[in-house]
Design an enzyme around this catalytic site. Structure first.
Site, PDB file in Angstrom:
ATOM      1  N   ASN A  10       0.888  -1.254   0.146  1.00 17.66           N
ATOM      2  CA  ASN A  10      -0.024  -0.050   0.022  1.00 17.66           C
ATOM      3  C   ASN A  10       0.853   1.189  -0.095  1.00 17.66           C
ATOM      4  O   ASN A  10       1.458   1.526   1.076  1.00 17.66           O
ATOM      5  CB  ASN A  10      -0.742  -0.074   1.276  1.00 17.66           C
ATOM      6  N   LYS A  12       0.086   4.175  -0.265  1.00 19.01           N
ATOM      7  CA  LYS A  12      -0.636   5.413   0.232  1.00 19.01           C
ATOM      8  C   LYS A  12      -0.659   6.522  -0.625  1.00 19.01           C
ATOM      9  O   LYS A  12      -0.357   6.362  -1.702  1.00 19.01           O
ATOM     10  CB  LYS A  12      -0.254   5.778   1.851  1.00 19.01           C
ATOM     11  N   HIS A  95      -9.443   0.837   4.932  1.00 20.87           N
ATOM     12  CA  HIS A  95      -8.251   0.888   5.497  1.00 20.87           C
ATOM     13  C   HIS A  95      -8.620   2.168   6.623  1.00 20.87           C
ATOM     14  O   HIS A  95      -9.526   2.900   6.722  1.00 20.87           O
ATOM     15  CB  HIS A  95      -7.123   1.843   4.387  1.00 20.87           C
ATOM     16  N   GLU A  97      -6.777   4.564   7.562  1.00 22.89           N
ATOM     17  CA  GLU A  97      -6.735   5.820   7.451  1.00 22.89           C
ATOM     18  C   GLU A  97      -8.010   6.449   6.487  1.00 22.89           C
ATOM     19  O   GLU A  97      -8.538   7.418   6.861  1.00 22.89           O
ATOM     20  CB  GLU A  97      -5.586   6.131   6.369  1.00 22.89           C
ATOM     21  N   GLU A 166      -5.074  -4.974  10.509  1.00 22.39           N
ATOM     22  CA  GLU A 166      -4.398  -4.049  10.797  1.00 22.39           C
ATOM     23  C   GLU A 166      -4.609  -3.293  12.169  1.00 22.39           C
ATOM     24  O   GLU A 166      -5.364  -2.633  12.225  1.00 22.39           O
ATOM     25  CB  GLU A 166      -4.607  -3.151   9.695  1.00 22.39           C
ATOM     26  N   GLY A 172       2.402   2.350  10.522  1.00 17.22           N
ATOM     27  CA  GLY A 172       3.369   3.556  10.239  1.00 17.22           C
ATOM     28  C   GLY A 172       4.056   3.958  11.645  1.00 17.22           C
ATOM     29  O   GLY A 172       4.656   4.960  11.806  1.00 17.22           O
ATOM     30  N   SER A 212       3.474  -1.925  10.232  1.00 14.72           N
ATOM     31  CA  SER A 212       4.839  -2.070  10.234  1.00 14.72           C
ATOM     32  C   SER A 212       5.550  -3.454   9.959  1.00 14.72           C
ATOM     33  O   SER A 212       6.653  -3.828  10.463  1.00 14.72           O
ATOM     34  CB  SER A 212       5.526  -1.420  11.736  1.00 14.72           C
TER      35      SER A 212
HETATM   36  C1  PEP Z   1      -0.883  -0.041   5.730  1.00 14.60           C
HETATM   37  O1  PEP Z   1      -0.495   0.985   5.034  1.00 14.60           O
HETATM   38  O2  PEP Z   1      -1.530  -0.580   5.390  1.00 14.60           O
HETATM   39  C2  PEP Z   1       0.342  -0.376   6.443  1.00 14.60           C
HETATM   40  C3  PEP Z   1       0.485  -1.426   7.149  1.00 14.60           C
HETATM   41  O3  PEP Z   1       1.378   0.627   6.764  1.00 14.60           O
HETATM   42  P1  PEP Z   1       2.716   0.397   7.532  1.00 14.60           P
HETATM   43  O4  PEP Z   1       3.247  -0.768   6.892  1.00 14.60           O
HETATM   44  O5  PEP Z   1       3.656   1.545   7.079  1.00 14.60           O
HETATM   45  O6  PEP Z   1       2.431   0.249   8.987  1.00 14.60           O
END
Ligand code: PEP
Length: 253
Positions: A10, A12, A95, A97, A166, A172, A212
């Site tokens: 992803n 973003k 997601h 976000e 998630e 992040g 992460s």
């Molecule tokens: C994501 O954006 O779905 C995500 C898991 O980000 P990150 O790996 O940066 O935590």
């Protein structure tokens, strides 16, 4: 039946056109020999056409990070699932976000999920709890609410349906869930799917961990029995780390 792992990047709202095209070209080369794992990139919407062109004829799928459920009309700034059908393979829905920055509701994730399934694209339905919800012992309730709301009025799920677990506190932040916590929670998600549908649907469902994930922790996360893939943010922005993650996923099955 063995579940094929699925690793998706992803991106973003990152990367201008030139670095995006360079990353796509690098991945086309570096992911070429990897077998036994489904792989996808979800670039920002303006670079979807570049991704589809550069990755045409490869095994790397293209996904989008969001869609709108109406097919067309006066919805300035939105992109419809109908417009994207035939262009992309995967759609991230719900997601964190979208939910927490843009106020996307459970009802909206349901509308998106329905239309994406109807149009034959593969949704990656993202669910996850906030830190205070985990600390308050409410993780299971939150996941159950998000999943059941997303599944409302959807009578069955296709084989290999993808849920992305998630934990919001891990996205992040560099705070990865331990493999044990991620495993336990993914097993809970599978149990909720079994309760809502049936054991076969749950056994065929692919559950990604996201938060992460990186080249160092991918193997231990993928070594867990209920983790069938990774949704990767930051570490998907470099060909080297994303390739190592895909290799780790392939090696664990
Ligand atoms: C994501 O954006 O779905 C995500 C898991 O980000 P990150 O790996 O940066 O935590």
């Amino acid at each position: 039946m063995a579940r094929t792992p699925i690793v998706a990047g992803n991106w973003k709202m990152n990367l201008g056109r030139t670095p995006a095209r360079e990353l796509l070209t690098a991945l086309k080369g570096s992911l070429a020999g990897i077998e036994g794992v489904d792989m996808a990139v979800c670039p920002p919407a303006p670079w979807i056409g570049d991704a589809a062109d550069i990755l045409a004829g490869t095994k790397i799928g293209v996904g989008v990070q969001n869609v709108y459920w109406e097919a067309q009309g006066a919805f300035t700034g939105e992109q419809s699932a109908a417009q994207l059908a035939g262009v992309v393979d995967y759609v991230i829905i719900g997601h964190s976000e979208r939910r927490h920055v843009f106020g996307e509701t459970d009802e909206a994730t349901n509308k998106k999920l329905k239309v994406v399934l109807e149009l034959g694209m593969q949704p990656m339905l993202a669910v996850g709890e906030l830190r205070e919800e985990r600390e308050g012992g409410r993780t299971n309730d939150v996941l159950r609410r998000q999943l059941l709301a997303a599944f409302d009025d959807i009578s069955s799920l296709p084989e290999g349906f993808i849920v992305a677990y998630e934990p919001v506190w891990a996205i992040g932040t560099g705070l990865t869930a331990t493999p044990e916590i991620a495993q336990m929670t993914c097993a809970d998600i599978r149990a909720i799917v079994a309760e809502r549908y049936d054991e076969d649907t749950a056994a065929n469902c692919r559950i990604q961990y996201g938060g992460s994930a990186n080249a160092e922790n991918a193997a231990s996360l993928m070594g867990q029995p209920d983790i069938d893939g990774l949704l990767v943010g930051g570490a998907a922005l470099q060909a080297e780390s994303f390739t190592k993650i895909c290799q780790a996923a392939a090696a664990t099955r």
